[in-house]
Design an enzyme around this catalytic site. Structure first.
Site, PDB file in Angstrom:
ATOM      1  N   MET A  30       0.842  -1.202   0.000  1.00 28.65           N
ATOM      2  CA  MET A  30       0.000   0.000   0.000  1.00 28.65           C
ATOM      3  C   MET A  30       0.879   1.255   0.000  1.00 28.65           C
ATOM      4  O   MET A  30       0.398   2.359   0.239  1.00 28.65           O
ATOM      5  CB  MET A  30      -0.933  -0.007   1.206  1.00 28.65           C
ATOM      6  CG  MET A  30      -1.895  -1.200   1.177  1.00 28.65           C
ATOM      7  SD  MET A  30      -3.412  -0.923   2.071  1.00 28.65           S
ATOM      8  CE  MET A  30      -2.800  -0.668   3.725  1.00 28.65           C
ATOM      9  N   GLY A  31       2.166   1.078  -0.242  1.00 26.57           N
ATOM     10  CA  GLY A  31       3.047   2.234  -0.377  1.00 26.57           C
ATOM     11  C   GLY A  31       3.488   2.844   0.946  1.00 26.57           C
ATOM     12  O   GLY A  31       3.332   2.242   2.001  1.00 26.57           O
ATOM     13  N   HIS A  34       8.938   1.754   3.864  1.00 26.79           N
ATOM     14  CA  HIS A  34       9.928   1.746   4.947  1.00 26.79           C
ATOM     15  C   HIS A  34      10.836   0.544   4.684  1.00 26.79           C
ATOM     16  O   HIS A  34      10.657  -0.178   3.691  1.00 26.79           O
ATOM     17  CB  HIS A  34       9.236   1.674   6.312  1.00 26.79           C
ATOM     18  CG  HIS A  34       8.207   0.585   6.414  1.00 26.79           C
ATOM     19  ND1 HIS A  34       8.535  -0.756   6.383  1.00 26.79           N
ATOM     20  CD2 HIS A  34       6.856   0.637   6.507  1.00 26.79           C
ATOM     21  CE1 HIS A  34       7.435  -1.469   6.475  1.00 26.79           C
ATOM     22  NE2 HIS A  34       6.394  -0.656   6.542  1.00 26.79           N
ATOM     23  N   HIS A  37       9.251  -2.867   3.642  1.00 28.36           N
ATOM     24  CA  HIS A  37       8.917  -3.001   2.216  1.00 28.36           C
ATOM     25  C   HIS A  37      10.182  -3.232   1.379  1.00 28.36           C
ATOM     26  O   HIS A  37      10.208  -4.069   0.488  1.00 28.36           O
ATOM     27  CB  HIS A  37       8.264  -1.718   1.701  1.00 28.36           C
ATOM     28  CG  HIS A  37       6.934  -1.398   2.314  1.00 28.36           C
ATOM     29  ND1 HIS A  37       6.728  -0.285   3.089  1.00 28.36           N
ATOM     30  CD2 HIS A  37       5.743  -2.035   2.259  1.00 28.36           C
ATOM     31  CE1 HIS A  37       5.462  -0.235   3.464  1.00 28.36           C
ATOM     32  NE2 HIS A  37       4.839  -1.291   2.977  1.00 28.36           N
ATOM     33  N   VAL A 176      10.855  -6.687   9.758  1.00 29.12           N
ATOM     34  CA  VAL A 176      11.966  -5.752   9.936  1.00 29.12           C
ATOM     35  C   VAL A 176      11.574  -4.761  11.031  1.00 29.12           C
ATOM     36  O   VAL A 176      10.454  -4.249  11.041  1.00 29.12           O
ATOM     37  CB  VAL A 176      12.274  -5.009   8.619  1.00 29.12           C
ATOM     38  CG1 VAL A 176      13.373  -3.974   8.812  1.00 29.12           C
ATOM     39  CG2 VAL A 176      12.667  -6.011   7.542  1.00 29.12           C
TER      40      VAL A 176
HETATM   41  P1  AMP Z   1       1.584  -2.792   3.482  1.00 27.47           P
HETATM   42  O1  AMP Z   1       2.074  -1.744   2.535  1.00 27.47           O
HETATM   43  O2  AMP Z   1       1.567  -2.364   4.913  1.00 27.47           O
HETATM   44  O3  AMP Z   1       0.293  -3.429   3.010  1.00 27.47           O
HETATM   45  O4  AMP Z   1       2.660  -3.950   3.433  1.00 27.47           O
HETATM   46  C1  AMP Z   1       3.074  -4.543   2.223  1.00 27.47           C
HETATM   47  C2  AMP Z   1       3.855  -5.791   2.534  1.00 27.47           C
HETATM   48  O5  AMP Z   1       4.983  -5.463   3.346  1.00 27.47           O
HETATM   49  C3  AMP Z   1       3.039  -6.820   3.338  1.00 27.47           C
HETATM   50  O6  AMP Z   1       3.362  -8.121   2.873  1.00 27.47           O
HETATM   51  C4  AMP Z   1       3.528  -6.608   4.749  1.00 27.47           C
HETATM   52  O7  AMP Z   1       3.415  -7.752   5.561  1.00 27.47           O
HETATM   53  C5  AMP Z   1       4.977  -6.268   4.503  1.00 27.47           C
HETATM   54  N1  AMP Z   1       5.528  -5.548   5.657  1.00 27.47           N
HETATM   55  C6  AMP Z   1       4.986  -4.483   6.281  1.00 27.47           C
HETATM   56  N2  AMP Z   1       5.748  -4.120   7.340  1.00 27.47           N
HETATM   57  C7  AMP Z   1       6.790  -4.992   7.385  1.00 27.47           C
HETATM   58  C8  AMP Z   1       7.914  -5.161   8.246  1.00 27.47           C
HETATM   59  N3  AMP Z   1       8.139  -4.352   9.285  1.00 27.47           N
HETATM   60  N4  AMP Z   1       8.768  -6.165   7.989  1.00 27.47           N
HETATM   61  C9  AMP Z   1       8.555  -7.006   6.936  1.00 27.47           C
HETATM   62  N5  AMP Z   1       7.527  -6.896   6.094  1.00 27.47           N
HETATM   63  C10 AMP Z   1       6.640  -5.909   6.303  1.00 27.47           C
END
Ligand code: AMP
Length: 283
Positions: A30-31, A34, A37, A176
């Site tokens: 979802m952008g 960090h 990602h 992470v």
């Molecule tokens: P999001 O943009 O929050 O939907 O996350 C996109 C992808 O990144 C998803 O598969 C999340 O599980 C992964 N993700 C988000 N935060 C972390 C993190 N701290 N460490 C590893 N993967 C992450």
């Protein structure tokens, strides 16, 4: 790096890459990137020939009282970071291209979605599985990378892939964390400095549970009491749930026998944060 908005164009490009025999790797997001990602993207880049990241704040997975409108966005920065990692294509569809007015098809994993996040965020996983299946059909990946941070989401997607015979391999990637242990999340920007400090206790509570397990507490009730104890010492934290579950079925376990996972959610100010941690018996 190519930036593509149109799902049809994305799909044509992906089918072309497939025909050329390329191994396609995909990171849906979802952008507001960090290091979490970026670690998924780096791994994808390392393991695949042709890599796609999607950036789409999926309205379908937000509840009516959730943060869809305020969800942090910075597309220019995201595109720069993805290009720096060496991603080949950023797919950034608009909402109307993903869900035109006549849209009426949804995907639902029925059981794994009942508890935990699914209980507190009704409809959330239906939104997640629907968009992820659409994205898989558009991007045609061989491998798709997901973070363990969203542990229930990872398990729900693995289930969908098995149940619907989707030809993609799901790759689970470790959470992470910031140097003080806080799991990286786009939603961490909601925290003011005091809340940011307070948020450290989420990870500390997981560490405390690991310590308690090492010292012989194996029953979930005792381990959960340790976690609640740590969380309740921080006034700014309002925990929503703490569960100790089987890593595959996500059913609560009475005691940690070999391996279990702690899943928790808590409000810190306006931000709702989640975290996960494995509990493992030493052999
Ligand atoms: P999001 O943009 O929050 O939907 O996350 C996109 C992808 O990144 C998803 O598969 C999340 O599980 C992964 N993700 C988000 N935060 C972390 C993190 N701290 N460490 C590893 N993967 C992450």
């Amino acid at each position: 790096m190519k930036v593509i908005k149109d799902p049809k164009e994305m799909q044509h490009l992906a089918l072309d890459a497939r025909r050329q025999g390329k191994i396609i790797g995909f990171v849906p997001t979802m952008g507001y990137f960090h290091s979490g990602h970026l670690s998924l993207m780096r791994r994808c880049r390392k393991e695949c020939d042709w890599t796609v990241v999607s950036i789409f704040v999926n309205p379908l997975q937000f509840g009516p009282r959730e943060d869809l409108e305020t969800y942090p966005r910075d597309l220019d920065r995201d595109l720069r970071l993805a290009a720096e990692v060496g991603i080949d294509v950023a797919f950034v569809p608009e909402e109307k291209a993903m869900y035109p007015p006549e849209y009426q098809t949804y995907v639902e994993v029925t059981q794994l979605t009942r508890g935990l996040e699914g209980f507190y965020r009704p409809g959330h996983f239906r939104g997640v599985t629907t968009v992820v299946l659409k994205l898989f059909n558009i991007v045609q990946p061989d491998f798709a990378y997901f973070g363990q941070k969203d542990y229930q989401q990872l398990k729900v997607i693995e289930r969908m892939v098995q149940d619907l015979n989707i030809p993609v391999r799901i790759v689970a990637c470790e959470t992470v964390r910031e140097p003080d242990g806080l799991a990286m999340s786009s939603r961490n920007v909601y925290l003011n400095p005091d809340e940011r400090r307070a948020a450290r206790v989420l990870y500390r509570s997981l560490e405390a549970a690991r310590e308690a397990l090492k010292s012989g507490t194996t029953c979930s009730a005792g381990l959960k009491a340790v976690i609640w104890g740590v969380l309740s010492r921080e006034q700014m934290i309002r925990p929503q749930y703490v569960e100790i579950v089987d890593p595959e079925t996500l059913e609560p376990v009475d005691r940690v026998e070999r391996r279990a996972v702690v899943l928790l959610a808590a409000f810190v100010g306006q931000a709702r944060l989640i975290d996960e941690g494995f509990l493992e018996m030493e052999p």
